[in-house]
Design a protein around this motif. Structure first.
Motif, PDB file in Angstrom:
ATOM      1  N   GLY A 419       0.809  -1.215   0.000  1.00  0.00           N
ATOM      2  CA  GLY A 419       0.000   0.000   0.000  1.00  0.00           C
ATOM      3  C   GLY A 419       0.840   1.262   0.000  1.00  0.00           C
ATOM      4  N   HIS A 420       2.072   1.158   0.485  1.00  0.00           N
ATOM      5  CA  HIS A 420       3.022   2.274   0.432  1.00  0.00           C
ATOM      6  C   HIS A 420       3.961   2.146  -0.766  1.00  0.00           C
ATOM      7  CE1 HIS A 420       2.121   4.416   4.186  1.00  0.00           C
ATOM      8  NE2 HIS A 420       1.855   3.223   4.720  1.00  0.00           N
ATOM      9  N   LEU A 421       3.535   1.395  -1.782  1.00  0.00           N
ATOM     10  CA  LEU A 421       4.260   1.236  -3.044  1.00  0.00           C
ATOM     11  C   LEU A 421       5.677   0.726  -2.831  1.00  0.00           C
ATOM     12  CD1 LEU A 421       3.074   4.459  -4.906  1.00  0.00           C
ATOM     13  CD2 LEU A 421       1.997   2.208  -4.799  1.00  0.00           C
ATOM     14  N   GLY A 422       5.822  -0.182  -1.856  1.00  0.00           N
ATOM     15  CA  GLY A 422       7.117  -0.822  -1.641  1.00  0.00           C
ATOM     16  C   GLY A 422       8.112   0.010  -0.876  1.00  0.00           C
ATOM     17  N   SER A 423       7.661   1.042  -0.191  1.00  0.00           N
ATOM     18  CA  SER A 423       8.555   1.887   0.613  1.00  0.00           C
ATOM     19  C   SER A 423       8.568   1.376   2.048  1.00  0.00           C
ATOM     20  CB  SER A 423       8.095   3.348   0.568  1.00  0.00           C
ATOM     21  OG  SER A 423       8.966   4.170   1.307  1.00  0.00           O
ATOM     22  N   VAL A 424       9.748   1.034   2.562  1.00  0.00           N
ATOM     23  CA  VAL A 424       9.845   0.381   3.866  1.00  0.00           C
ATOM     24  C   VAL A 424       9.574   1.339   5.012  1.00  0.00           C
ATOM     25  CG1 VAL A 424      11.461  -0.736   5.465  1.00  0.00           C
ATOM     26  CG2 VAL A 424      11.392  -1.440   3.073  1.00  0.00           C
ATOM     27  N   ALA A 425      10.144   2.534   4.975  1.00  0.00           N
ATOM     28  CA  ALA A 425      10.071   3.432   6.131  1.00  0.00           C
ATOM     29  C   ALA A 425       8.630   3.778   6.519  1.00  0.00           C
ATOM     30  CB  ALA A 425      10.888   4.690   5.869  1.00  0.00           C
ATOM     31  N   PRO A 426       7.795   4.282   5.602  1.00  0.00           N
ATOM     32  CA  PRO A 426       6.420   4.597   6.006  1.00  0.00           C
ATOM     33  C   PRO A 426       5.609   3.366   6.372  1.00  0.00           C
ATOM     34  CG  PRO A 426       6.682   4.879   3.624  1.00  0.00           C
ATOM     35  CD  PRO A 426       8.050   4.672   4.190  1.00  0.00           C
ATOM     36  N   ALA A 427       5.875   2.238   5.696  1.00  0.00           N
ATOM     37  CA  ALA A 427       5.156   0.999   6.026  1.00  0.00           C
ATOM     38  C   ALA A 427       5.512   0.535   7.428  1.00  0.00           C
ATOM     39  CB  ALA A 427       5.486  -0.085   5.007  1.00  0.00           C
ATOM     40  N   ALA A 428       6.807   0.589   7.770  1.00  0.00           N
ATOM     41  CA  ALA A 428       7.224   0.196   9.116  1.00  0.00           C
ATOM     42  C   ALA A 428       6.608   1.098  10.162  1.00  0.00           C
ATOM     43  CB  ALA A 428       8.750   0.222   9.213  1.00  0.00           C
ATOM     44  N   GLY A 429       6.522   2.396   9.866  1.00  0.00           N
ATOM     45  CA  GLY A 429       5.899   3.320  10.815  1.00  0.00           C
ATOM     46  C   GLY A 429       4.435   3.001  11.051  1.00  0.00           C
ATOM     47  N   GLU A 430       3.700   2.705   9.991  1.00  0.00           N
ATOM     48  CA  GLU A 430       2.280   2.379  10.153  1.00  0.00           C
ATOM     49  C   GLU A 430       2.090   1.054  10.875  1.00  0.00           C
ATOM     50  OE1 GLU A 430      -1.768   1.664   7.438  1.00  0.00           O
ATOM     51  OE2 GLU A 430       0.064   2.452   6.501  1.00  0.00           O
ATOM     52  N   LEU A 431       2.989   0.123  10.656  1.00  0.00           N
ATOM     53  CA  LEU A 431       2.875  -1.196  11.277  1.00  0.00           C
ATOM     54  C   LEU A 431       3.367  -1.210  12.721  1.00  0.00           C
ATOM     55  CD1 LEU A 431       4.153  -3.304   8.247  1.00  0.00           C
ATOM     56  CD2 LEU A 431       1.860  -3.461   9.231  1.00  0.00           C
ATOM     57  N   GLY A 432       4.144  -0.186  13.101  1.00  0.00           N
ATOM     58  CA  GLY A 432       4.726  -0.197  14.434  1.00  0.00           C
ATOM     59  C   GLY A 432       5.875  -1.167  14.540  1.00  0.00           C
ATOM     60  N   LEU A 433       6.584  -1.377  13.456  1.00  0.00           N
ATOM     61  CA  LEU A 433       7.728  -2.285  13.415  1.00  0.00           C
ATOM     62  C   LEU A 433       9.008  -1.501  13.136  1.00  0.00           C
ATOM     63  CD1 LEU A 433       6.334  -5.194  11.179  1.00  0.00           C
ATOM     64  CD2 LEU A 433       6.455  -5.137  13.669  1.00  0.00           C
ATOM     65  N   ARG A 435      12.276  -0.913  10.982  1.00  0.00           N
ATOM     66  CA  ARG A 435      12.491  -1.126   9.551  1.00  0.00           C
ATOM     67  C   ARG A 435      13.268  -2.419   9.275  1.00  0.00           C
ATOM     68  NH1 ARG A 435      14.789   4.723   8.120  1.00  0.00           N
ATOM     69  NH2 ARG A 435      15.392   4.512  10.306  1.00  0.00           N
ATOM     70  N   THR A 436      14.239  -2.725  10.138  1.00  0.00           N
ATOM     71  CA  THR A 436      14.998  -3.960   9.955  1.00  0.00           C
ATOM     72  C   THR A 436      14.094  -5.177  10.090  1.00  0.00           C
ATOM     73  OG1 THR A 436      16.983  -2.894  10.825  1.00  0.00           O
ATOM     74  CG2 THR A 436      16.951  -5.316  10.802  1.00  0.00           C
ATOM     75  N   THR A 437      13.164  -5.111  11.044  1.00  0.00           N
ATOM     76  CA  THR A 437      12.223  -6.222  11.220  1.00  0.00           C
ATOM     77  C   THR A 437      11.353  -6.395   9.987  1.00  0.00           C
ATOM     78  OG1 THR A 437      12.171  -5.848  13.600  1.00  0.00           O
ATOM     79  CG2 THR A 437      10.355  -7.113  12.657  1.00  0.00           C
ATOM     80  N   LEU A 438      10.836  -5.287   9.452  1.00  0.00           N
ATOM     81  CA  LEU A 438       9.984  -5.379   8.267  1.00  0.00           C
ATOM     82  C   LEU A 438      10.773  -5.940   7.083  1.00  0.00           C
ATOM     83  CD1 LEU A 438       7.365  -4.967   6.789  1.00  0.00           C
ATOM     84  CD2 LEU A 438       7.972  -2.556   6.427  1.00  0.00           C
ATOM     85  N   ARG A 439      12.001  -5.489   6.922  1.00  0.00           N
ATOM     86  CA  ARG A 439      12.811  -6.029   5.817  1.00  0.00           C
ATOM     87  C   ARG A 439      13.007  -7.537   5.965  1.00  0.00           C
ATOM     88  NH1 ARG A 439      15.939  -1.169   6.732  1.00  0.00           N
ATOM     89  NH2 ARG A 439      15.609   0.317   5.007  1.00  0.00           N
ATOM     90  N   ARG A 440      13.244  -7.978   7.207  1.00  0.00           N
ATOM     91  CA  ARG A 440      13.426  -9.409   7.445  1.00  0.00           C
ATOM     92  C   ARG A 440      12.147 -10.164   7.150  1.00  0.00           C
ATOM     93  NH1 ARG A 440      15.252  -8.980  12.185  1.00  0.00           N
ATOM     94  NH2 ARG A 440      13.412  -9.601  13.381  1.00  0.00           N
ATOM     95  N   TRP A 441      11.011  -9.587   7.527  1.00  0.00           N
ATOM     96  CA  TRP A 441       9.725 -10.228   7.223  1.00  0.00           C
ATOM     97  C   TRP A 441       9.518 -10.320   5.710  1.00  0.00           C
ATOM     98  CZ3 TRP A 441       5.058  -8.763  10.786  1.00  0.00           C
ATOM     99  CH2 TRP A 441       5.375  -9.097  12.110  1.00  0.00           C
ATOM    100  N   LEU A 442       9.857  -9.261   4.999  1.00  0.00           N
ATOM    101  CA  LEU A 442       9.661  -9.262   3.546  1.00  0.00           C
ATOM    102  C   LEU A 442      10.547 -10.306   2.876  1.00  0.00           C
ATOM    103  CD1 LEU A 442       9.445  -5.417   2.902  1.00  0.00           C
ATOM    104  CD2 LEU A 442       7.572  -7.071   2.740  1.00  0.00           C
ATOM    105  N   GLU A 443      11.754 -10.467   3.359  1.00  0.00           N
ATOM    106  CA  GLU A 443      12.618 -11.520   2.822  1.00  0.00           C
ATOM    107  C   GLU A 443      11.999 -12.896   3.044  1.00  0.00           C
ATOM    108  OE1 GLU A 443      16.378 -11.035   4.685  1.00  0.00           O
ATOM    109  OE2 GLU A 443      16.875  -9.173   3.610  1.00  0.00           O
ATOM    110  N   GLU A 444      11.445 -13.107   4.233  1.00  0.00           N
ATOM    111  CA  GLU A 444      10.811 -14.385   4.525  1.00  0.00           C
ATOM    112  C   GLU A 444       9.564 -14.583   3.667  1.00  0.00           C
ATOM    113  OE1 GLU A 444       9.977 -18.089   6.254  1.00  0.00           O
ATOM    114  OE2 GLU A 444      11.795 -16.860   6.110  1.00  0.00           O
ATOM    115  N   ILE A 445       8.793 -13.522   3.460  1.00  0.00           N
ATOM    116  CA  ILE A 445       7.601 -13.612   2.607  1.00  0.00           C
ATOM    117  C   ILE A 445       7.993 -13.990   1.183  1.00  0.00           C
ATOM    118  CG2 ILE A 445       5.808 -12.207   1.494  1.00  0.00           C
ATOM    119  CD1 ILE A 445       5.599 -10.674   4.185  1.00  0.00           C
TER     120      ILE A 445
END
Length: 493
Positions: A419-433, A435-445
């Protein structure tokens, strides 16, 4: 019965026209059938067409076919019994090795052994002459293919069209590397796609660029007929190559397609030697939507755009960058922004990720469908997948199967990130995660789904799937918390 001299003259005249004409004349001369079987492509020429299977079968029985694809090396003059019920007569079938392939000739019951042998030997000799003649031009033609490929990759479509004598609208790019002998694979693909020097079907460029095999299949529609794909897949298996294939793209987007094919190749492995750039294969959304429906819907949705605006929109969606799109199209950044702005005005906006995902789907539609009545265009209906494309039940089944490997947290995180067009920083902010955690999740996905999340086509399909399944609880506030210092406290829902 015609004299031997007259038969030989007819064969020579046919060979001067084309390889297909020579095989057809051979079949007529023996009142039976004839097939030229290639190691990679199978039946190159067959007369009549229904004899192709019998020709491959006869070559295999003579010890000349390696697997289902073609010939490994038939001995000259070997004889085998035809096994196909589609052919006439019961005489022996002659198999001869010629031009790196196998010539299979089946004479009718009323043809003498002398005539059958004369025709087979003459045809084999003429095929050799055609091959030698083609070899004299091969080196220059290979260099020409390399030049044309580089011109197209640099956006010089006008100059390439002058050299070729006209261009098609789309192309599919294949990039392969590895294997014990890339040069041998190159020669084999060249012979298979351009048998005995004669082009078959739509033009195809074949070259070695910086040690990798690059094939650019030009075609008019938004998707080719699959002939080149089947050939490349067999060649990859036969020569131990690993490769990637991009989605069909307009010629102006060829540089982006070239990069996509390279990214796909990085994910190839022994069990999956040829990987599509989209990475979804049979799971892709295009597999469940009837082409005529998709084409009509896309024509309506994209109808308000001028060709330059549509080109700019596709370039931006494929590259994700105005700068990259401008460089690819050979225009200034200001012109690129202006075309996108006007495209947004005509489409009713490009702000929402759902609208962009639907546009990405529309741009992949086959060309030429009649437009749907007004109402399916513009900002789009509320549903992620309009019902004029696919019914709701089928859409949910597709979306469920596609995202099944993901747990709830991963689906929520992926949906927000897309929904943030693949941008990690705003997505991590909305998720409360973090950024490193979100990147790790995306790699696993990416590993769980076995896809390349950098692909625009993959992102569009995944977002449409997640939006199709989204419910009231699929929000960052419902993200399960697992503890750990890299997690931040989530915002109130």
């Amino acid at each position: 019965m015609d004299s031997d001299g007259l038969v030989a003259r007819r064969l020579i005249e046919a060979a001067a026209r084309s390889g297909a004409s020579l095989i057809a004349e051979t079949a007529a001369a023996v009142s039976g059938w004839a097939v030229l079987v290639d190691p990679t492509t199978g039946a190159v020429y067959s007369s009549p067409d229904r004899a192709a299977a019998a020709g491959i079968s006869a070559a295999a029985e003579a010890g000349g076919v390696a697997g289902a694809g073609g010939v490994a090396g038939a001995g000259g003059g070997a004889r085998a019994r035809a096994r196909s019920g589609d052919t006439d007569g019961g005489t022996d079938t002659t198999v001869r090795q010629v031009v790196g392939a196998a010539l299979v000739v089946h004479a009718g019951p009323d043809v003498s052994a002398h005539r059958a042998d004369l025709v087979t030997r003459t045809t084999a000799g003429l095929l050799e002459v055609r091959a030698r003649r083609a070899e004299e031009l091969t080196s220059a033609e290979m260099r020409l293919h390399a030049v044309l490929t580089r011109l197209l990759l640099h956006g010089e479509t006008g100059l390439a069209a002058e050299i070729i004598g006209g261009l098609t609208s789309h192309a599919t790019v294949y990039r392969l590397s590895g294997g014990a002998d890339p040069q041998a694979a190159y020669q084999a693909v060249w012979r298979a796609l351009l048998p005995t020097g004669a082009r078959q079907g739509a033009p195809t460029l074949i070259t070695l660029l910086d040690g990798e095999l690059v094939v650019v299949a030009l075609h008019d529609a938004a998707r080719d007929d699959g002939r080149v794909l089947r050939l490349i897949a067999r060649s990859a298996e036969r020569y131990g190559l690993l490769g990637g294939v991009a989605d069909p793209a307009p010629l102006a987007m060829l540089a982006a397609a070239f990069a996509e094919a390279g990214q796909a190749r990085a994910g190839a492995a022994a069990g999956h030697r040829l990987v599509p750039a989209a990475g979804l294969g049979d799971r892709a959304l295009l597999r469940i939507i009837p082409p005529d429906r998709l084409s009509a819907w896309a024509s309506s949705l994209l109808g308000p755009l001028t060709p330059p605006q549509r080109q700019a929109l596709e370039g931006w969606l494929r590259t994700g960058s105005i700068g990259a799109m401008a460089q690819m199209l050979g225009i200034s950044r200001g012109t690129a922004r202006s075309r996108l702005r006007r495209a947004a005005e005509r489409l009713g906006g490009l702000e929402t990720p759902l609208a962009l995902a639907q546009l990405a789907l529309a741009l992949r539609a086959p060309a030429g469908g009649p437009a749907e009545p007004a109402g399916s265009a513009g900002t789009g209906p509320p549903a992620a997948l309009p019902t004029e494309l696919v019914d709701a039940a089928l859409a949910r089944r597709w979306a469920t199967a596609l995202t099944e490997p993901l747990d709830t947290a991963q689906r929520i995180a992926l949906r927000v990130w897309l929904g943030h067009l693949g941008s990690v920083a705003p997505a991590a902010g909305e998720l409360g995660l973090h950024r490193t955690t979100l990147r790790r999740w995306l790699e696993e996905i990416g590993r769980l789904l076995d896809v390349d999340l950098s692909s625009a086509a993959v992102r569009a399909d995944l977002y449409l799937a997640l939006e199709t399944l989204a419910g009231a609880d699929d929000s960052p506030g419902a993200l399960p918390r697992r503890g750990g210092r890299t997690y931040q406290r989530s915002a109130a829902p």
